[in-house]
Every structure is written in C-alpha cells, then in structure tokens.
Design a protein around this motif. Structure first.
Motif, short mmCIF file in Angstrom:
data_model
loop_
_atom_site.label_atom_id
_atom_site.label_comp_id
_atom_site.label_asym_id
_atom_site.label_seq_id
_atom_site.Cartn_x
_atom_site.Cartn_y
_atom_site.Cartn_z
N LEU A 141 0.83 -1.21 0.00
CA LEU A 141 0.00 0.00 0.00
C LEU A 141 0.87 1.26 0.00
CD1 LEU A 141 -2.84 -1.00 2.51
CD2 LEU A 141 -2.96 -0.91 0.01
N LYS A 142 1.98 1.21 0.73
CA LYS A 142 2.92 2.33 0.75
C LYS A 142 3.51 2.56 -0.64
CE LYS A 142 6.82 4.08 3.50
NZ LYS A 142 7.82 4.37 2.47
N LYS A 145 0.99 4.41 -2.81
CA LYS A 145 0.84 5.82 -2.44
C LYS A 145 2.00 6.68 -2.93
CE LYS A 145 -1.99 4.96 1.67
NZ LYS A 145 -2.07 5.03 3.15
N TYR A 161 -7.09 -2.70 -1.18
CA TYR A 161 -6.21 -2.60 -2.35
C TYR A 161 -6.93 -1.88 -3.49
CZ TYR A 161 -3.22 -4.21 -6.22
OH TYR A 161 -2.41 -4.27 -7.32
N ASP A 163 -9.38 0.25 -3.28
CA ASP A 163 -9.54 1.67 -2.92
C ASP A 163 -8.24 2.44 -3.13
OD1 ASP A 163 -12.20 1.39 -2.26
OD2 ASP A 163 -11.83 1.08 -0.12
N ALA A 164 -7.10 1.82 -2.80
CA ALA A 164 -5.81 2.48 -2.98
C ALA A 164 -5.54 2.72 -4.46
CB ALA A 164 -4.70 1.63 -2.36
N GLU A 167 -7.87 5.55 -5.75
CA GLU A 167 -7.42 6.87 -5.31
C GLU A 167 -6.29 7.39 -6.21
OE1 GLU A 167 -5.26 8.85 -1.39
OE2 GLU A 167 -6.35 6.96 -1.20
N ARG A 168 -5.33 6.52 -6.53
CA ARG A 168 -4.20 6.94 -7.36
C ARG A 168 -4.64 7.27 -8.78
NH1 ARG A 168 0.62 7.20 -5.72
NH2 ARG A 168 0.14 9.25 -6.56
#
Length: 271
Positions: A141-142, A145, A161, A163-164, A167-168
């Motif tokens: 996840l890091k 981001k 995962y 959602d991450a 978002e990107r």
C-alpha cells in the motif's frame, strides 16, 4: 547438441576458466572496464608472475587484448565474461533467497523471466510475523501511495487494495492492471463493480484480463518492486511473504514480467 555435450567437447577451454580463480577474476575484472597490470594485481591479490601466464592464455584464446599498458576484453571476451558474471549473479540470487524459492511455486514465473532472475539479487524478503501483521500488505500500500506510475498483476483482490488503486487513478497516476479470469469475475460483483465503473472514463487506467491463470502477484512502480508467489503446491496464494526491491535492475525485471503478461492479456472495461 545439448549443453552437456558442448561442455564435454570444450572441456579443456571451458573447465580451465572455471577451475582457475585467476582466469575467472581477470575476466570479471575486465568486464567492468580496462585494467593495467598493477590494477589486476591489486584486485586479485596476486603477483605479476602469477598473472602474466594467465593473461597470455586469455590473449591466445582471443578473449583479451592489450592497448598500451592496459588489458581489454575483445568482443568475444565481453560475451564470455558477461555470461560468467550472469551465471554467478544467478547462482547468488538463488542461494540468497533459497528458502523463498523452495517454499513457492516458481512455475508461475514465465521461463524467459526465470532466466533473468539474477536481476533480483538486490532485494529483500519481507514476512508477516510477530507484531508485524500485514507487513507485506502495508508495504505494498505504501508503494502505491508513493508511485508515479503503477503496473500490477493481481492474483487476489481486496477492497483496501482496490480503494488504494482507485485513489491513485483519480489523482492522475497512470495505472495498468492485469488479472486472471477468477479475479475478473470477482471484480464484476459488489463492492468492486461500482469501483470499476467509477474509473471507466479515466484514460490513465487500463484493466486487462488473461485467459490463463496467473500464479504471481506483482506491483512494479517507478520506485519499487513487489513480488508475491503461490505456495509450493501452486494452490494457495501467499499473501504473507514477498520479495521487495528498490534496485533499478529488479524494477526492470518486474516491468519485463508485466509486459510479457500484457502481451497475452485483453483490455476490458467490464461493460
């Protein structure tokens, strides 16, 4: 003629290089650039008397040549030295991460990429253990981001995962994902279908499906690589152990794996 037959036919020349520490060290040293005799003495820790006969043999075999007071690899020597260097890096990578390879299903990695597995030598294995529950997951996840672009191969899917990734994409980061059929079917159901639909008009997002099952999990960004594999039996995906690297060669290897799979995948918008 197979590799063993070639080895037997060329045993004197081939075995001489691998039997001799000095011959190997000279070739590997010159593989990094030309060297003077004094530099070769320092690198190998040997005397001129020991080095000169070896240098003459390599010259006689047309693997090295001299210009002025420096020794260079010939074009053929560069091929031989590079092959030797690659073989040592491959053996080192296999040995360095032997427990990781032994406990996982390597058949999920395409053969052309297995041959280049030495590119992963500057990596580390991260595990979920003790108080570090979800250590691998949180590192992934890091990665997402911090990425300026994201390539991924997903053998499993989770809502966090997804959602991450969403978002990107909405932040304008280019994202390309490849999934096998069983993950594609899961993405057509709640809660993932709504998330996919919300991304359908973003040109920086591509989702591709492979007809065959993918036995790897990959995230490769401009900064880092993450590789997960199935456990040895090839049935259960291992989310608790992963190989991570910041090294440019490892990142390039991950990109090659992604592009290899992309060549077998179909673009979809889940319409």
């Amino acid at each position: 003629m197979n590799g063993f037959e070639i080895y037997k036919k060329m045993d004197d020349d081939v075995q001489a290089i691998y039997r001799s520490r000095l011959l190997t060290e000279i070739l590997l040293s010159l593989n990094d650039g030309s060297k003077k005799l004094s530099q070769l003495r320092e690198i190998t820790g040997s005397t001129s008397q020991a080095l000169i006969p070896k240098l003459r043999k390599l010259e006689a075999d047309h693997l090295i040549e001299t210009k002025g007071r420096e020794y260079f690899l010939t074009p053929a020597g560069k091929i031989v030295a590079s092959g030797i260097a690659d073989s040592f890096v491959t053996f080192w990578t296999i040995n360095k991460f032997k427990h990781f390879w032994l406990r996982h299903y390597l058949e999920g990695i395409p053969s052309p990429l297995l041959k280049e597995i030495g590119c992963l030598y500057e990596s580390e294995v991260l595990k979920d253990r003790g108080m570090k529950i979800l250590n691998v997951y949180n590192n992934q996840l890091k990665m997402l981001k911090e990425a300026d672009h994201i390539y991924g191969i997903s053998s499993v899917v989770t809502e966090v995962y997804a959602d991450a990734i969403s978002e990107r994409v909405k932040e304008g980061v280019p994202v390309e994902l490849i999934v096998p059929l069983h993950v594609a079917e899961e993405l057509k159901r709640s809660p993932y279908l709504k998330k996919i639909e919300a991304l359908k008009d973003y040109e920086n997002f591509k989702l591709m499906v492979m007809d065959e099952d993918i036995k790897v999990g990959l995230i490769v960004t401009d900064k880092r690589l993450s590789l997960n594999l199935y456990k040895k039996e090839g049935i259960e995906y291992d989310i608790s152990t992963g190989l991570f690297s910041f090294d440019s060669k490892a990142i390039e290897w991950g990109e090659m794996l992604f592009w290899y799979c992309k060549g077998k995948a179909d673009f979809t918008k889940f319409q």
